[in-house]
Design an enzyme around this catalytic site. Structure first.
Site, PDB file in Angstrom:
ATOM      1  N   ARG A 245     -10.017  -4.152 -10.875  1.00 55.31           N
ATOM      2  CA  ARG A 245      -9.740  -3.046  -9.966  1.00 55.31           C
ATOM      3  C   ARG A 245     -10.634  -1.827 -10.198  1.00 55.31           C
ATOM      4  O   ARG A 245     -11.048  -1.166  -9.244  1.00 55.31           O
ATOM      5  CB  ARG A 245      -8.281  -2.645 -10.150  1.00 55.31           C
ATOM      6  CG  ARG A 245      -7.782  -1.667  -9.124  1.00 55.31           C
ATOM      7  CD  ARG A 245      -6.332  -1.230  -9.413  1.00 55.31           C
ATOM      8  NE  ARG A 245      -5.478  -2.228  -9.972  1.00 55.31           N
ATOM      9  CZ  ARG A 245      -4.494  -2.855  -9.307  1.00 55.31           C
ATOM     10  NH1 ARG A 245      -4.256  -2.553  -8.048  1.00 55.31           N
ATOM     11  NH2 ARG A 245      -3.750  -3.751  -9.904  1.00 55.31           N
TER      12      ARG A 245
ATOM     13  N   CYS B 278       6.419  -9.743  12.350  1.00 52.78           N
ATOM     14  CA  CYS B 278       7.843  -9.686  12.656  1.00 52.78           C
ATOM     15  C   CYS B 278       8.700  -9.667  11.422  1.00 52.78           C
ATOM     16  O   CYS B 278       9.511 -10.580  11.197  1.00 52.78           O
ATOM     17  CB  CYS B 278       8.209 -10.860  13.555  1.00 52.78           C
ATOM     18  SG  CYS B 278       7.357 -10.690  15.114  1.00 52.78           S
ATOM     19  N   GLU B 279       8.498  -8.719  10.580  1.00 49.68           N
ATOM     20  CA  GLU B 279       9.509  -8.423   9.564  1.00 49.68           C
ATOM     21  C   GLU B 279       9.376  -6.976   9.123  1.00 49.68           C
ATOM     22  O   GLU B 279       8.290  -6.404   9.151  1.00 49.68           O
ATOM     23  CB  GLU B 279       9.487  -9.403   8.392  1.00 49.68           C
ATOM     24  CG  GLU B 279       8.248  -9.557   7.613  1.00 49.68           C
ATOM     25  CD  GLU B 279       8.502 -10.511   6.429  1.00 49.68           C
ATOM     26  OE1 GLU B 279       9.074 -10.052   5.448  1.00 49.68           O
ATOM     27  OE2 GLU B 279       8.141 -11.693   6.523  1.00 49.68           O
TER      28      GLU B 279
ATOM     29  N   TYR C 299      -7.795  -6.735  -4.683  1.00 53.65           N
ATOM     30  CA  TYR C 299      -6.525  -7.362  -4.301  1.00 53.65           C
ATOM     31  C   TYR C 299      -6.183  -7.073  -2.843  1.00 53.65           C
ATOM     32  O   TYR C 299      -5.030  -6.846  -2.484  1.00 53.65           O
ATOM     33  CB  TYR C 299      -5.403  -6.904  -5.262  1.00 53.65           C
ATOM     34  CG  TYR C 299      -5.783  -7.100  -6.716  1.00 53.65           C
ATOM     35  CD1 TYR C 299      -5.913  -8.387  -7.232  1.00 53.65           C
ATOM     36  CD2 TYR C 299      -6.081  -6.021  -7.549  1.00 53.65           C
ATOM     37  CE1 TYR C 299      -6.299  -8.584  -8.552  1.00 53.65           C
ATOM     38  CE2 TYR C 299      -6.470  -6.214  -8.869  1.00 53.65           C
ATOM     39  CZ  TYR C 299      -6.577  -7.487  -9.362  1.00 53.65           C
ATOM     40  OH  TYR C 299      -6.966  -7.686 -10.666  1.00 53.65           O
TER      41      TYR C 299
END
Ligand code: LLP
Length: 420
Positions: A278, A344-345, A373
């Site tokens: 990272r 759709c959540e 990531y």
């Protein structure tokens, strides 16, 4: 520091306006800055310059794009890989096998064989069982695998629970109090060249203290292993250094980290190995997205619905992670809104009640710090396909990963005869 800056009111990646990339490639798209990658590598190298012998292996999992790996290879870095797939990528860009460290808690026999046959420089063994298996595979081929034993120091990294790896209850490494015995037993096997120890306690660490605690324990272990008559010439200190995701946040710098490592390891007499991910790739990328529409809701902040979703950038849904979100052409006006994708959540939410640049349908915006990531954790959930990736270098840019359209994924599926 990164190279994503406003110029004449338009957010640029180096010298390229992000509007030009959106026009040419469409959205959503990950955009990487070569200059930022290069700068981060150099800063990390400089931070370790006082150490006598150093090997830096870029954590491929953070960004495995071939163009990124090629850049790392050109900067002289090796690769930390955790699967046969990652190893193949590192080799494909011409990374010397000797510079590759093969980590991973569940290496399969075929992956260990591939690593042995390629001649990877080091296997980081995560258990005695794995060491015994690798020894047999190596001996069968008349080889000796250079190995480090990964230990679990039982240190709390004080980061998100899902990315902590160094507590006793985590699946990684062997318990540090049993490590010396395991090392000595593995060192008797002709297929293994036990040469070192490895530790990695977690990712996105905001504080050097847990790292220091783990490294001190590792130093004590090295002394214990040597006292048992075995040799230790390498110590792999893993990755984990955190980066700011929020403008204004302050994190330990690579220089602070390097100074701490130099202090703790000064008498170890080993080659020190590092696996940064990272800290190299995080702020070298953004996810460029377009607002589909702004949905008003009664008595609540509006929903800014963007064309990127949790399948493209999983971190907010998965870890509740914060990514700064900025307009590509800010007007100076601000709004408070919920930033959501089309999936759709409810988990497909990038931020709630975010104070942000005012946006309307059709506007472009970026999620920052998406170089690590990001694309690599994408899925095709909701049959959305995989997002494209672009690398910028000065005033030029190239598509470094094509958008994979849903129909390409569908084409790999079959309906069996007996269902026709
Ligand atoms: N070495 C080992 C053995 C690792 O497990 C990792 C990361 C690294 C090095 C690189 O760590 P870094 O320098 O990037 O912190 N998906 C999560 C992060 C998972 C990290 C897994 N291991 C996220 O998006 O935050």
């Amino acid at each position: 520091m990164d190279h994503f800056e406003l110029r004449n009111g338009v957010l640029h990646a180096e010298d390229v306006p992000l509007t030009a990339i959106a026009d040419a490639v469409g959205t959503p798209v990950y955009v990487y800055s070569r200059a930022t990658f290069t700068r981060h590598v150099r800063v990390f190298k400089e931070a370790l310059a006082a150490l006598p012998k150093v090997h830096i292996a870029f954590a491929v999992k953070s960004n495995p794009n071939l163009a990124v790996l090629k850049l790392m290879q050109r900067e002289g870095l090796g690769a930390d890989v955790v699967s046969g797939g990652e190893m193949a990528r590192a080799l494909a860009v011409g990374m010397p096998a000797a510079d590759i460290v093969f980590s991973g808690v569940g290496k399969q026999a075929r992956e260990m064989i591939a690593g042995l046959e390629a001649g990877v420089g080091q296997f980081n063994i995560e258990s005695e069982e794995e060491g015994l298996e690798l020894a047999v595979l190596a001996e069968e081929r008349g080889l000796r695998a250079a190995c480090a034993l990964r230990v679990n120091p039982d240190v709390d990294a004080r980061t998100h629970a899902k990315i902590s790896t160094g507590k006793a209850e985590n699946k990684f490494g062997v318990p540090i109090d049993r490590a010396s015995g395991i090392y000595a037993r593995l060192a008797t096997l002709p297929g293994l060249d036990m040469r070192g120890v490895a530790v990695h306690i977690g990712s996105q660490l905001a504080d050097l203290a847990p790292l220091e605690e783990a490294f001190i324990k590792l130093g004590e272990l090295i002394a214990e292993i040597r006292a048992s008559g075995c040799s230790v010439t390498h110590a792999d200190l893993g990755g984990g250094l955190g980066v700011p995701y929020k403008a204004g946040d302050v994190f330990p710098s690579p220089a602070d980290y390097g100074a701490m490592v130099a202090r703790v390891t000064k008498d170890w007499g080993v080659t020190l190995m590092f696996e940064p991910g990272r800290v190299i790739s995080g702020n070298a990328g953004v996810l460029l997205t377009r607002v589909i529409r702004v949905k008003r809701s009664s008595n609540r902040a509006p929903f800014v619905i963007v064309d990127a979703a949790m399948n493209d950038l999983a971190r907010p849904a998965m870890y509740g992670a914060w990514h700064d979100f900025d307009a590509v052409q800010p007007t100076g006006e601000r709004m408070t809104a919920h930033i959501v994708g089309p999936i759709c959540e409810t988990g497909d939410t990038f931020a709630m009640d975010r104070e942000m640049d005012a946006l309307v349908a059709g506007d472009l915006a970026v999620f920052r710090t998406a170089g690590a990531y990001g694309a690599t954790m994408a899925s095709s959930y909701n049959s959305r396909g995989f997002v494209a990736e672009v690398m910028v270098d000065g005033d030029k840019f190239a598509v470094v990963a094509d958008r994979i359209l849903p129909e390409v994924i569908t084409a790999a599926e079959r309906v069996p005869d007996w269902l026709e």
